[in-house]
Design a protein around this motif. Structure first.
Motif, PDB file in Angstrom:
ATOM      1  N   GLY A 122       0.787  -1.219   0.000  1.00 18.80           N
ATOM      2  CA  GLY A 122       0.000   0.000   0.000  1.00 18.80           C
ATOM      3  C   GLY A 122       0.816   1.263   0.000  1.00 18.80           C
ATOM      4  N   LEU A 123       0.074   2.367  -0.133  1.00 19.67           N
ATOM      5  CA  LEU A 123       0.707   3.676  -0.166  1.00 19.67           C
ATOM      6  C   LEU A 123       1.002   4.223   1.223  1.00 19.67           C
ATOM      7  N   ARG A 124       0.215   3.782   2.191  1.00 17.91           N
ATOM      8  CA  ARG A 124       0.357   4.299   3.554  1.00 17.91           C
ATOM      9  C   ARG A 124       0.071   3.171   4.545  1.00 17.91           C
ATOM     10  N   PRO A 125       0.493   3.340   5.770  1.00 15.88           N
ATOM     11  CA  PRO A 125       0.267   2.293   6.773  1.00 15.88           C
ATOM     12  C   PRO A 125      -1.214   1.978   7.004  1.00 15.88           C
ATOM     13  N   ASP A 126      -2.107   2.908   6.682  1.00 13.26           N
ATOM     14  CA  ASP A 126      -3.531   2.668   6.925  1.00 13.26           C
ATOM     15  C   ASP A 126      -4.164   1.742   5.889  1.00 13.26           C
ATOM     16  N   GLY A 127      -3.388   1.311   4.896  1.00 10.91           N
ATOM     17  CA  GLY A 127      -3.898   0.371   3.909  1.00 10.91           C
ATOM     18  C   GLY A 127      -4.803   0.979   2.861  1.00 10.91           C
ATOM     19  N   VAL A 128      -4.911   2.285   2.813  1.00 10.91           N
ATOM     20  CA  VAL A 128      -5.743   2.939   1.814  1.00 10.91           C
ATOM     21  C   VAL A 128      -5.214   2.596   0.424  1.00 10.91           C
ATOM     22  N   HIS A 129      -6.089   2.415  -0.521  1.00 11.56           N
ATOM     23  CA  HIS A 129      -5.754   2.118  -1.916  1.00 11.56           C
ATOM     24  C   HIS A 129      -5.304   0.670  -2.138  1.00 11.56           C
ATOM     25  N   VAL A 130      -5.594  -0.198  -1.203  1.00 10.45           N
ATOM     26  CA  VAL A 130      -5.246  -1.599  -1.352  1.00 10.45           C
ATOM     27  C   VAL A 130      -6.491  -2.429  -1.049  1.00 10.45           C
ATOM     28  N   ALA A 131      -6.773  -3.383  -1.912  1.00  7.83           N
ATOM     29  CA  ALA A 131      -7.901  -4.280  -1.665  1.00  7.83           C
ATOM     30  C   ALA A 131      -7.596  -5.125  -0.434  1.00  7.83           C
ATOM     31  N   PRO A 132      -8.623  -5.517   0.294  1.00  5.98           N
ATOM     32  CA  PRO A 132      -8.384  -6.381   1.459  1.00  5.98           C
ATOM     33  C   PRO A 132      -7.650  -7.654   1.037  1.00  5.98           C
ATOM     34  N   TYR A 133      -6.810  -8.151   1.898  1.00  2.00           N
ATOM     35  CA  TYR A 133      -6.024  -9.344   1.600  1.00  2.00           C
ATOM     36  C   TYR A 133      -6.948 -10.535   1.383  1.00  2.00           C
ATOM     37  N   ASP A 134      -6.715 -11.238   0.300  1.00  2.00           N
ATOM     38  CA  ASP A 134      -7.471 -12.438  -0.038  1.00  2.00           C
ATOM     39  C   ASP A 134      -6.457 -13.546  -0.281  1.00  2.00           C
ATOM     40  N   PRO A 135      -6.343 -14.502   0.642  1.00  3.77           N
ATOM     41  CA  PRO A 135      -5.325 -15.537   0.495  1.00  3.77           C
ATOM     42  C   PRO A 135      -5.487 -16.396  -0.758  1.00  3.77           C
ATOM     43  N   GLY A 136      -6.655 -16.420  -1.356  1.00  2.00           N
ATOM     44  CA  GLY A 136      -6.869 -17.213  -2.558  1.00  2.00           C
ATOM     45  C   GLY A 136      -6.554 -16.487  -3.852  1.00  2.00           C
ATOM     46  N   HIS A 137      -6.288 -15.197  -3.762  1.00  2.80           N
ATOM     47  CA  HIS A 137      -6.089 -14.388  -4.971  1.00  2.80           C
ATOM     48  C   HIS A 137      -4.903 -14.873  -5.808  1.00  2.80           C
ATOM     49  N   ALA A 138      -3.751 -15.062  -5.187  1.00  3.14           N
ATOM     50  CA  ALA A 138      -2.562 -15.489  -5.937  1.00  3.14           C
ATOM     51  C   ALA A 138      -2.806 -16.828  -6.625  1.00  3.14           C
ATOM     52  N   GLY A 139      -3.540 -17.716  -5.969  1.00 10.68           N
ATOM     53  CA  GLY A 139      -3.870 -18.997  -6.579  1.00 10.68           C
ATOM     54  C   GLY A 139      -4.732 -18.846  -7.815  1.00 10.68           C
ATOM     55  N   ARG A 140      -5.709 -17.939  -7.766  1.00  8.30           N
ATOM     56  CA  ARG A 140      -6.560 -17.678  -8.934  1.00  8.30           C
ATOM     57  C   ARG A 140      -5.744 -17.092 -10.086  1.00  8.30           C
ATOM     58  N   VAL A 141      -4.835 -16.196  -9.763  1.00  5.24           N
ATOM     59  CA  VAL A 141      -3.977 -15.605 -10.790  1.00  5.24           C
ATOM     60  C   VAL A 141      -3.096 -16.685 -11.415  1.00  5.24           C
ATOM     61  N   GLU A 142      -2.533 -17.555 -10.592  1.00  2.00           N
ATOM     62  CA  GLU A 142      -1.684 -18.643 -11.088  1.00  2.00           C
ATOM     63  C   GLU A 142      -2.481 -19.579 -11.999  1.00  2.00           C
ATOM     64  N   GLU A 143      -3.674 -19.939 -11.607  1.00  2.00           N
ATOM     65  CA  GLU A 143      -4.504 -20.826 -12.429  1.00  2.00           C
ATOM     66  C   GLU A 143      -4.842 -20.179 -13.766  1.00  2.00           C
ATOM     67  N   ALA A 144      -5.175 -18.902 -13.760  1.00  2.00           N
ATOM     68  CA  ALA A 144      -5.476 -18.196 -15.004  1.00  2.00           C
ATOM     69  C   ALA A 144      -4.243 -18.180 -15.922  1.00  2.00           C
ATOM     70  N   ALA A 145      -3.056 -17.977 -15.344  1.00  2.00           N
ATOM     71  CA  ALA A 145      -1.821 -17.969 -16.119  1.00  2.00           C
ATOM     72  C   ALA A 145      -1.580 -19.340 -16.751  1.00  2.00           C
ATOM     73  N   LYS A 146      -1.765 -20.404 -15.985  1.00  2.00           N
ATOM     74  CA  LYS A 146      -1.574 -21.754 -16.511  1.00  2.00           C
ATOM     75  C   LYS A 146      -2.583 -22.049 -17.625  1.00  2.00           C
TER      76      LYS A 146
END
Length: 189
Positions: free
Chosen positions: A158-182
């Motif tokens: 993020g841009l600041r410690p308050d997490g503004v401008h960042v989507a909430p953490y989703d532990p499954g997101h990287a897996g979805r991105v990896e599957e789409a890439a494959k």
């Protein structure tokens, strides 16, 4: 109506602040350790931008910064601006960056956007407007590098410690991105 020069300075300051925030709460090792094959590290990014501000918003306009780093005079090893030696303290590097940006801000304040300067060693003259645009792009680029490096260290984003401008953490997101890439790779082969 807004002041164009002040708008540009604000964008530059935003990137400066992000870059320094990326150092907060980290150990000496973590701010210095290389996290890419080319050695990108947080303190090295700060050190590099210190020299860039001194060069582009100081020397280029006949306003040398007292403490211009050696790597701009040719008296240092290649890439010495991209990492911190063990004998260089985080505090000294950060305070040097703050001093360089204060000097740069003075240059911005006293010159008009159409003031002309010349970066030492460059073939042509440039305006303060162009230099400011360059420094904004350069600083935001390296703040983006710092964002990735910090995420690799401890997951902070993020841009600041308050997490503004960042989507909430989703532990499954990287897996979805990896599957789409494959899946895309399989379609193309």
């Amino acid at each position: 109506m807004t002041d164009a020069k002040d708008d540009l300075r604000v964008y530059l300051q935003d990137a400066r602040d992000v870059l320094l925030w990326k150092l907060e709460g980290l150990s000496e090792y973590d701010v210095r350790r290389p996290l890419t094959p080319t050695g990108t590290n947080l303190l090295g990014l700060v050190k590099h931008l210190t020299g860039a501000e001194a060069l582009y918003l100081g020397a280029a306009f006949g306003r040398p910064f007292a403490g211009t780093p050696l790597w701009f005079t040719g008296d240092a090893a290649p890439d010495s601006d991209l990492w911190a030696r063990a004998d260089e303290s985080r505090e000294d590097i950060v305070s040097g960056y703050r001093r360089a940006w204060a000097h740069a801000d003075d240059t911005i304040a006293v010159l008009s956007l159409d003031a002309v300067g010349r970066v030492p060693g460059a073939p042509r003259e440039i305006t303060l407007h162009r230099v400011l645009t360059h420094m904004i792009a350069e600083t935001h680029r390296h703040a983006g590098h710092a964002d990735i490096v910090r995420e690799l260290i401890d997951g902070t984003v993020g841009l600041r410690p308050d997490g503004v401008h960042v989507a909430p953490y989703d532990p499954g997101h990287a897996g979805r991105v990896e599957e789409a890439a494959k899946e895309a790779a399989a379609r193309c082969s």
